[in-house]
Motif scaffolding. Structure first.
Motif, mmCIF file in Angstrom:
data_model
loop_
_atom_site.group_PDB
_atom_site.id
_atom_site.type_symbol
_atom_site.label_atom_id
_atom_site.label_comp_id
_atom_site.label_asym_id
_atom_site.label_seq_id
_atom_site.Cartn_x
_atom_site.Cartn_y
_atom_site.Cartn_z
ATOM 1 N N LEU A 155 -64.413 -10.229 -83.747
ATOM 2 C CA LEU A 155 -65.330 -10.658 -84.538
ATOM 3 C C LEU A 155 -64.836 -11.394 -85.804
ATOM 4 O O LEU A 155 -65.516 -12.036 -86.302
ATOM 5 N N ARG A 156 -63.948 -10.484 -86.368
ATOM 6 C CA ARG A 156 -63.291 -10.491 -87.885
ATOM 7 C C ARG A 156 -62.326 -11.673 -87.762
ATOM 8 O O ARG A 156 -62.250 -12.350 -88.947
ATOM 9 N N ALA A 157 -61.689 -11.829 -86.987
ATOM 10 C CA ALA A 157 -60.552 -12.820 -87.086
ATOM 11 C C ALA A 157 -60.770 -14.154 -86.317
ATOM 12 O O ALA A 157 -59.927 -14.983 -86.370
ATOM 13 N N GLY A 158 -62.204 -14.506 -85.819
ATOM 14 C CA GLY A 158 -62.433 -15.890 -85.444
ATOM 15 C C GLY A 158 -62.164 -16.237 -84.196
ATOM 16 O O GLY A 158 -61.316 -15.296 -83.388
ATOM 17 N N THR A 159 -62.401 -17.466 -83.900
ATOM 18 C CA THR A 159 -61.998 -17.841 -82.398
ATOM 19 C C THR A 159 -61.261 -19.099 -82.395
ATOM 20 O O THR A 159 -62.286 -20.168 -82.980
ATOM 21 N N PRO A 160 -60.158 -19.516 -82.209
ATOM 22 C CA PRO A 160 -59.194 -18.385 -81.880
ATOM 23 C C PRO A 160 -58.906 -17.369 -83.039
ATOM 24 O O PRO A 160 -58.792 -17.928 -83.831
ATOM 25 N N ALA A 161 -58.531 -16.254 -82.646
ATOM 26 C CA ALA A 161 -58.124 -15.478 -83.749
ATOM 27 C C ALA A 161 -56.804 -15.757 -84.249
ATOM 28 O O ALA A 161 -55.932 -16.310 -83.831
ATOM 29 N N LYS B 246 -51.976 -15.257 -73.204
ATOM 30 C CA LYS B 246 -50.866 -15.948 -74.036
ATOM 31 C C LYS B 246 -51.861 -16.075 -75.482
ATOM 32 O O LYS B 246 -52.745 -16.233 -75.725
ATOM 33 N N SER B 247 -50.689 -15.551 -76.473
ATOM 34 C CA SER B 247 -51.191 -15.762 -77.928
ATOM 35 C C SER B 247 -50.174 -16.192 -78.654
ATOM 36 O O SER B 247 -48.873 -15.715 -78.562
ATOM 37 N N LYS B 248 -50.271 -17.039 -79.685
ATOM 38 C CA LYS B 248 -49.269 -17.274 -80.827
ATOM 39 C C LYS B 248 -49.054 -16.051 -81.687
ATOM 40 O O LYS B 248 -49.746 -15.203 -81.665
ATOM 41 N N PRO B 249 -47.801 -16.206 -82.163
ATOM 42 C CA PRO B 249 -47.353 -14.987 -83.000
ATOM 43 C C PRO B 249 -48.306 -14.990 -84.323
ATOM 44 O O PRO B 249 -48.191 -13.936 -84.857
ATOM 45 N N LEU B 250 -49.076 -15.786 -84.720
ATOM 46 C CA LEU B 250 -49.818 -15.797 -85.852
ATOM 47 C C LEU B 250 -51.123 -15.883 -85.597
ATOM 48 O O LEU B 250 -51.395 -17.025 -84.733
#
Length: 352
Positions: free
Chosen positions: A171-177, A348-352
């Motif tokens: 919720l705090r990191a947004g979408t996409p986080a 799958k997620s990017k490093p940042l």
């Protein structure tokens, strides 16, 4: 001569059966009662065997959503399989003991053992030692089932606490986080120096991850209720946020943020070492040649720095120095993060 050989065989079978029962009960006790993390080989074999079947099914899926739905059943099925295997081995061990005591044929002893284990009471024994053993087997059968059932609430409470934090991070990191978005949220008051309470909550989350996911390792594989979420990705996001704060921003490091970063590195590396013999006994920073600069990662780093500048945060003027610092800090956890993401089949997620 045959009489002596048969007697020796009965002794060997009886001792082997006793050892099998003891080893099985010991595995159950060490898995759920022993208050420390310990690799229990029997349980590992069960989990690996079940995982092999699920991996084969997941490979047939043509999308991540389908693989996620398949793997969501892995941890519950593996957990239920444990007492089934325990009781099967206890039954096999007692079968050998009954045969060694001369209760009858192998088939009869096997039926006697299963009957005693399930406390049906429809079979009788021919001597007092065997009768006493049937009571002990019935007791162990109930004990093994009760042991797992009594720990299910503990497992699901730990899972619920973990996933509550995962949801709040999302919720705090947004979408996409992203780490930049989370840093901007932390800067909502105009300062990054007054978020100790939030960093402390995340430190507590990491501490609980370290304890629960090594003492009850099956928790590692319980997937989030939502397909796009993962405790591994959430942990990586927190570490990336702290890393971006320390390396890219020209601001003092809050002590609580440093503690949280350290707790996160320790937690991920200890879970990593629990599952991987290649991890070694202590986390090792990667050498420069083992951690080459990837253009895509550098581009992501610069993009997030630009986002922080746009948000009015004091980004360091020397981007190259900031990048080097970022890579040095990232080497403390990236091996564990990549391993756990693969192990749990995280999104799958990017490093940042």
């Amino acid at each position: 001569m045959q009489h002596y050989l048969l007697g020796a065989l009965r002794v060997i079978v009886g001792v082997s059966g006793t050892m099998l029962v003891v080893a099985t009960v010991s595995s159950a006790i060490r898995a759920f009662i022993l208050p420390r993390n310990e690799v229990v080989r029997l349980n590992v074999w069960v989990f690996v065997g079940v995982r092999t079947l699920f991996d084969a099914a997941a490979k047939l899926a043509n999308s991540y959503d389908r693989r996620d739905r398949i793997m969501a059943h892995y941890a519950p099925v593996a957990l239920v399989a444990l007492p089934v295997v325990w009781e099967a081995l206890v039954s096999l061990g007692y079968t050998g003991i009954y045969w060694a005591l001369g209760e009858g044929s192998w088939y009869y002893c096997y039926r006697l053992s299963n009957n005693s284990l399930l406390t049906l009471g429809s079979f009788s024994t021919t001597n007092m030692p065997a009768a006493a053993l049937t009571y002990s087997e019935a007791t162990l059968g109930l004990l093994l089932l009760t042991l797992l059932l009594s720990y299910l609430p503990t497992i699901y409470q730990a899972f619920s606490r973990r996933e509550t934090t995962v949801t709040r991070i999302e919720l705090r990191a947004g979408t996409p986080a992203s780490a930049a978005t989370l840093l901007c949220w932390l800067n909502n008051s105009g300062s990054l120096q007054d978020d100790d309470a939030q960093w402390e909550q995340w430190e507590q989350w990491f501490v609980e991850i370290e304890e629960s996911h090594t003492s009850l390792p099956i928790l590692t594989f319980f997937r989030s209720p939502q397909p796009g979420r993962s405790w591994v990705i959430a942990a990586g996001l927190l570490l990336e946020t702290a890393n971006l704060f320390f390396s890219a921003l020209d601001e003092p490091r809050p002590r609580q943020a440093e503690l949280t970063f350290k707790a996160g590195c320790v937690a991920l590396n200890r879970v990593y070492r629990f599952f991987s013999e290649q991890a070694g006994t202590e986390p090792r920073a990667l050498l420069p040649e083992e951690s080459p600069v990837r253009e895509a990662e550098r581009a992501d780093f610069d993009k997030h720095c630009d986002a922080l500048v746009a948000a009015g945060l004091p980004v360091r003027s020397d981007r190259d120095a900031a990048w080097v610092h970022y890579q040095e800090l990232r080497n403390r956890y990236v091996s564990a993060l990549d391993f756990l993401a693969t192990l749990t089949m995280a999104p799958k997620s990017k490093p940042l």
